[in-house]
Motif scaffolding. Structure first.
Motif, mmCIF file in Angstrom:
data_model
loop_
_atom_site.group_PDB
_atom_site.id
_atom_site.type_symbol
_atom_site.label_atom_id
_atom_site.label_comp_id
_atom_site.label_asym_id
_atom_site.label_seq_id
_atom_site.Cartn_x
_atom_site.Cartn_y
_atom_site.Cartn_z
ATOM 1 N N ASP A 11 -4.144 13.222 1.901
ATOM 2 C CA ASP A 11 -3.317 12.025 1.728
ATOM 3 C C ASP A 11 -4.114 10.988 0.957
ATOM 4 O O ASP A 11 -5.321 11.175 0.732
ATOM 5 N N LYS A 48 -3.975 6.540 -0.614
ATOM 6 C CA LYS A 48 -3.314 5.235 -0.747
ATOM 7 C C LYS A 48 -3.451 4.754 -2.191
ATOM 8 O O LYS A 48 -4.540 4.854 -2.777
ATOM 9 N N GLU A 60 5.164 6.479 2.014
ATOM 10 C CA GLU A 60 5.445 5.319 2.873
ATOM 11 C C GLU A 60 4.787 4.094 2.272
ATOM 12 O O GLU A 60 3.850 4.203 1.485
ATOM 13 N N GLU A 79 0.883 -1.156 0.000
ATOM 14 C CA GLU A 79 0.000 0.000 0.000
ATOM 15 C C GLU A 79 0.925 1.211 0.000
ATOM 16 O O GLU A 79 1.791 1.339 0.874
ATOM 17 N N ASP A 102 -1.278 -4.981 7.994
ATOM 18 C CA ASP A 102 -0.610 -4.074 7.035
ATOM 19 C C ASP A 102 0.574 -3.327 7.646
ATOM 20 O O ASP A 102 0.577 -2.093 7.717
ATOM 21 N N ALA A 123 -2.268 13.857 9.069
ATOM 22 C CA ALA A 123 -3.605 13.374 9.441
ATOM 23 C C ALA A 123 -3.476 11.900 9.821
ATOM 24 O O ALA A 123 -2.412 11.296 9.640
ATOM 25 N N GLY A 124 -4.551 11.355 10.350
ATOM 26 C CA GLY A 124 -4.666 9.918 10.571
ATOM 27 C C GLY A 124 -3.497 9.306 11.304
ATOM 28 O O GLY A 124 -3.058 9.821 12.337
ATOM 29 N N SER A 125 -2.988 8.201 10.755
ATOM 30 C CA SER A 125 -1.946 7.447 11.459
ATOM 31 C C SER A 125 -0.647 8.243 11.557
ATOM 32 O O SER A 125 0.128 8.051 12.485
ATOM 33 N N PHE A 126 -0.401 9.163 10.612
ATOM 34 C CA PHE A 126 0.817 9.989 10.696
ATOM 35 C C PHE A 126 0.760 10.868 11.945
ATOM 36 O O PHE A 126 1.716 10.923 12.729
ATOM 37 N N THR A 163 -10.215 5.902 -0.115
ATOM 38 C CA THR A 163 -8.751 5.744 -0.138
ATOM 39 C C THR A 163 -7.985 7.071 -0.103
ATOM 40 O O THR A 163 -6.754 7.069 -0.138
ATOM 41 N N CYS A 164 -8.731 8.172 -0.064
ATOM 42 C CA CYS A 164 -8.103 9.502 -0.011
ATOM 43 C C CYS A 164 -8.691 10.276 1.160
ATOM 44 O O CYS A 164 -9.861 10.099 1.485
#
Ligand code: UDP
Length: 237
Positions: free
Chosen positions: A175, A177, A119, A90, A129, A98-101, A198-199
């Motif tokens: 962001d 994927k 990444e 991915e 993942d 944002a998110g996991s970052f 996915t965005c």
């Protein structure tokens, strides 16, 4: 084009063989999952929006010289695409935190990066993942050095094209994927989908979230957000 047996069912799509061995049909569902399947739900009409949005964006990318799997939209939810073997990575590009970052590095959401980041995660649900770098991908033989270089180059190119287009629509591309596939001759092309699943897409002025974070975080107005970004996309070409 004949739709033959199903060869795959994922969280949001089904894939069917056709009478052409080089082509498959993707069928988009309204099912939504988050947190690696731990949260499940339905976003009514999502399959139609994701199918049509992904196809329009892929056509734009093709026009900008980026090879994609898109061949032909067959119906509201079905698209004919080139059959690939998916590179099990991915690929995530970020323009804004944002998110996991944000969680991982302990920063707030909304920091605009001077340069986009890239990444990789190893596409493997059982392992959740896991993040990995180029060397790990090479060690695990997930892709060759040349493929990784090509994927990086294409991913940043996709970012430039999509960022500019979404900006025209009054939407900030935070962001996203991507997934890439190999054709029978080894050529790397863009595959999977590009959609609010996915965005991360924020309203350019209000920063309102217009993507799957509304589902992940129970913010309400999920269907409305998907419809809104689709409307803006259609209004701009
Ligand atoms: N993303 C995705 N599929 C995944 C993980 C992430 O499409 O399995 C997208 C997600 O929608 C976001 C971007 O990749 O646009 C970055 O996601 P992040 O790493 O922040 O993970 P999340 O916070 O979504 O778990």
């Amino acid at each position: 084009m004949k739709k033959l047996e199903q060869i795959y069912e994922g969280k949001a799509k089904r894939v069917f063989l056709t009478d052409d061995p080089d082509l498959v049909i993707v069928d988009y569902k309204d099912d939504a999952t988050a947190f690696n399947g731990a949260k499940k739900g339905t976003i009514v009409g999502k399959g139609v929006i994701n199918n049509q949005m992904s196809n329009r964006l892929m056509q734009r990318l093709e026009a900008a010289g980026i090879p994609t799997h898109f061949v032909q939209e067959l119906s509201e939810r079905e698209t004919l695409v080139k059959k690939v073997s998916i590179v099990p990575l991915e690929v995530i590009i970020r323009n804004i935190s944002a998110g996991s970052f944000a969680a991982h590095y302990g920063v707030e959401e909304g920091i605009v990066f001077e340069h986009p980041t890239i990444e990789f995660s190893y596409k493997c649900d059982e392992l959740n993942d896991p993040l990995l770098n180029d060397y790990h991908a090479l060690a695990l033989k997930l892709a060759t050095r040349d493929e990784i270089e090509r994927i990086k180059q294409m991913a940043f190119q996709v970012n430039e094209v999509l960022k500019a287009f979404w900006a025209e629509c009054g939407v900030t591309l935070v962001d996203f994927k991507l997934e890439f596939g190999r054709l029978a001759d080894g050529t790397i092309i863009l595959a999977d989908e590009i959609s609010p699943d996915t965005c991360r897409l924020w309203d350019a002025k209000t920063h309102e979230k217009l993507d799957k974070d509304r589902f992940r975080r129970d913010l309400g107005g999920v269907e409305g957000a998907y419809a809104e970004v689709m409307k803006r996309l259609l209004a701009h070409g």
